[in-house]
Design an enzyme around this catalytic site. Structure first.
Site, PDB file in Angstrom:
ATOM      1  N   TYR A 158       0.733  -1.180   0.084  1.00 33.95           N
ATOM      2  CA  TYR A 158       0.019  -0.198  -0.016  1.00 33.95           C
ATOM      3  C   TYR A 158       0.800   1.270   0.111  1.00 33.95           C
ATOM      4  CZ  TYR A 158      -4.622   2.691   0.554  1.00 33.95           C
ATOM      5  OH  TYR A 158      -5.550   3.468   0.522  1.00 33.95           O
ATOM      6  N   LYS A 165      -3.087   8.406   2.965  1.00 41.64           N
ATOM      7  CA  LYS A 165      -4.481   8.293   3.718  1.00 41.64           C
ATOM      8  C   LYS A 165      -4.239   8.725   5.313  1.00 41.64           C
ATOM      9  CE  LYS A 165      -7.415   6.205   0.826  1.00 41.64           C
ATOM     10  NZ  LYS A 165      -8.451   7.037   0.024  1.00 41.64           N
TER      11      LYS A 165
HETATM   12  O1  0WE Z   1      -6.844   2.900  -1.699  1.00 42.89           O
HETATM   13  C1  0WE Z   1      -7.106   2.048  -2.306  1.00 42.89           C
HETATM   14  C2  0WE Z   1      -6.534   2.029  -3.920  1.00 42.89           C
HETATM   15  C3  0WE Z   1      -5.887   3.009  -4.062  1.00 42.89           C
HETATM   16  C4  0WE Z   1      -5.091   3.213  -5.530  1.00 42.89           C
HETATM   17  C5  0WE Z   1      -5.001   1.917  -6.548  1.00 42.89           C
HETATM   18  C6  0WE Z   1      -4.658   2.294  -7.691  1.00 42.89           C
HETATM   19  C7  0WE Z   1      -4.432   1.012  -8.729  1.00 42.89           C
HETATM   20  C8  0WE Z   1      -4.140   1.636  -9.953  1.00 42.89           C
HETATM   21  C9  0WE Z   1      -4.663   4.248  -5.779  1.00 42.89           C
HETATM   22  N1  0WE Z   1      -4.186   4.680  -7.152  1.00 42.89           N
HETATM   23  C10 0WE Z   1      -4.096   3.415  -8.026  1.00 42.89           C
HETATM   24  N2  0WE Z   1      -3.331   3.700  -9.042  1.00 42.89           N
HETATM   25  C11 0WE Z   1      -3.141   2.640 -10.359  1.00 42.89           C
HETATM   26  O2  0WE Z   1      -2.669   2.996 -11.269  1.00 42.89           O
HETATM   27  N3  0WE Z   1      -7.385   0.668  -1.798  1.00 42.89           N
HETATM   28  C12 0WE Z   1      -7.657   0.889  -0.576  1.00 42.89           C
HETATM   29  C13 0WE Z   1      -7.443  -0.367  -2.464  1.00 42.89           C
HETATM   30  C14 0WE Z   1      -6.063  -1.443  -2.192  1.00 42.89           C
HETATM   31  O3  0WE Z   1      -4.978  -0.799  -3.054  1.00 42.89           O
HETATM   32  C15 0WE Z   1      -3.952  -1.551  -2.600  1.00 42.89           C
HETATM   33  C16 0WE Z   1      -4.429  -2.224  -1.650  1.00 42.89           C
HETATM   34  C17 0WE Z   1      -5.914  -2.208  -1.324  1.00 42.89           C
HETATM   35  C18 0WE Z   1      -6.666  -2.878  -0.351  1.00 42.89           C
HETATM   36  C19 0WE Z   1      -2.751  -1.407  -3.009  1.00 42.89           C
HETATM   37  C20 0WE Z   1      -1.645  -2.265  -2.097  1.00 42.89           C
HETATM   38  C21 0WE Z   1      -2.032  -3.187  -1.274  1.00 42.89           C
HETATM   39  C22 0WE Z   1      -3.545  -3.286  -1.036  1.00 42.89           C
END
Ligand code: 0WE
Length: 259
Positions: A158, A165
């Site tokens: 993450y 966050k």
């Molecule tokens: O906040 C999120 C996702 C945020 C996110 C995801 C992406 C993927 C594609 C922000 N930017 C991007 N950019 C991209 O190009 N989550 C809480 C979902 C999430 O994302 C993770 C998680 C989880 C759960 C990333 C790594 C590990 C776990």
């Protein structure tokens, strides 16, 4: 009773039918709110068309482009709200972005540009949108944003989003303290992992979800509808005494010490 009739709600962050923002928009609509939707404009307008078709059943009275990295687009969007609604009651912030290469590998390798972009889109946008919403929230208001446990604990990969966050959650507290006297409440929902466009682009998300289904107190993941219902609560008078809080909608995972 949960009743949002007569309230004007602006929802950001709808990308497709799996978006948490879409789950929230549907529940706000169900509770009687008037819905406005922003979308991320792209050159070919494909995104605009897709989101417009999706939200059509909610009959949004406002449908405006809003790339939060562009001050002019934010200003134009809120001018539209001012002109059409006159008053805003609810702001839903469901926006985040980090470069894909910053969501794996070593955190120490994060680039300055990647860091700036992620915090601009994912963190500063809440502050900026609250600043734009404040003069329109003349009868008080409720702001709800989405966060994740990775902003409080180290979750593998993450990485940079965790820093974004953490900043977002602290922004919720400063904004709540500052806007409270105007009866504007600011809260965050910390949702457990859900399969969405954003999370599906992340390697290993399915393994995370399967693990959660084994260890979380409720032995399952949460749904967009459950997050939507909590958002509806936070936007309603039922939560009139709650501000500055991070509410976990995560099937209980956050309480565990050896998960
Ligand atoms: O906040 C999120 C996702 C945020 C996110 C995801 C992406 C993927 C594609 C922000 N930017 C991007 N950019 C991209 O190009 N989550 C809480 C979902 C999430 O994302 C993770 C998680 C989880 C759960 C990333 C790594 C590990 C776990």
């Amino acid at each position: 009773m949960l009743d949002l009739t007569g309230k004007n709600a602006l929802v950001t962050g709808i990308a497709n039918n799996r978006s948490i923002a879409w789950g929230i928009a549907q529940q706000l609509h169900k509770a009687g709110a008037t819905i406005g939707v922003t979308y991320l404009p792209d050159d070919k307008g494909r995104f605009e068309k897709k989101v417009a078709e999706l939200v059509e059943p909610l009959q949004p009275s406002i449908f405006v482009p809003c790339n939060v990295q562009d001050d002019a687009q934010i200003q134009t969007a809120f001018e539209t709200i001012q002109a059409k609604w006159g008053r805003l009651d609810i702001l839903i912030h469901c926006l985040a972005f980090a470069n894909k290469e910053d969501l794996s590998g070593n955190f120490v390798d994060t680039s300055r540009q990647g860091f700036t972009t992620a915090l601009d889109v994912s963190t500063y946008s809440l502050v900026k949108l609250c600043g734009a919403a404040k003069p329109l929230m003349t009868e008080g208001g409720s702001v709800v944003t989405l966060t994740y446990l990775g902003g409080v604990r180290v979750i593998p990969n993450y990485n940079l989003m965790g820093i974004a966050k953490a900043g977002l959650e602290m922004s919720v507290r400063y904004l709540a303290a500052e806007l409270g006297p105007q009866n504007i409440r600011v809260n965050a929902i910390s949702a457990g992992p859900i399969r969405t466009l954003a999370s599906s682009a992340v390697g290993g998300i399915l393994d995370m979800i399967h693990h959660l289904e084994e260890v979380a107190p409720l032995r399952r993941t949460v749904t967009q509808t459950e997050v939507g219902n909590t958002a509806a609560f936070l936007c309603s008078d039922l939560s009139s005494g709650i501000t500055g809080q991070i509410i976990y909608v995560d099937a209980g995972y956050e309480i565990l010490g050896m998960a």
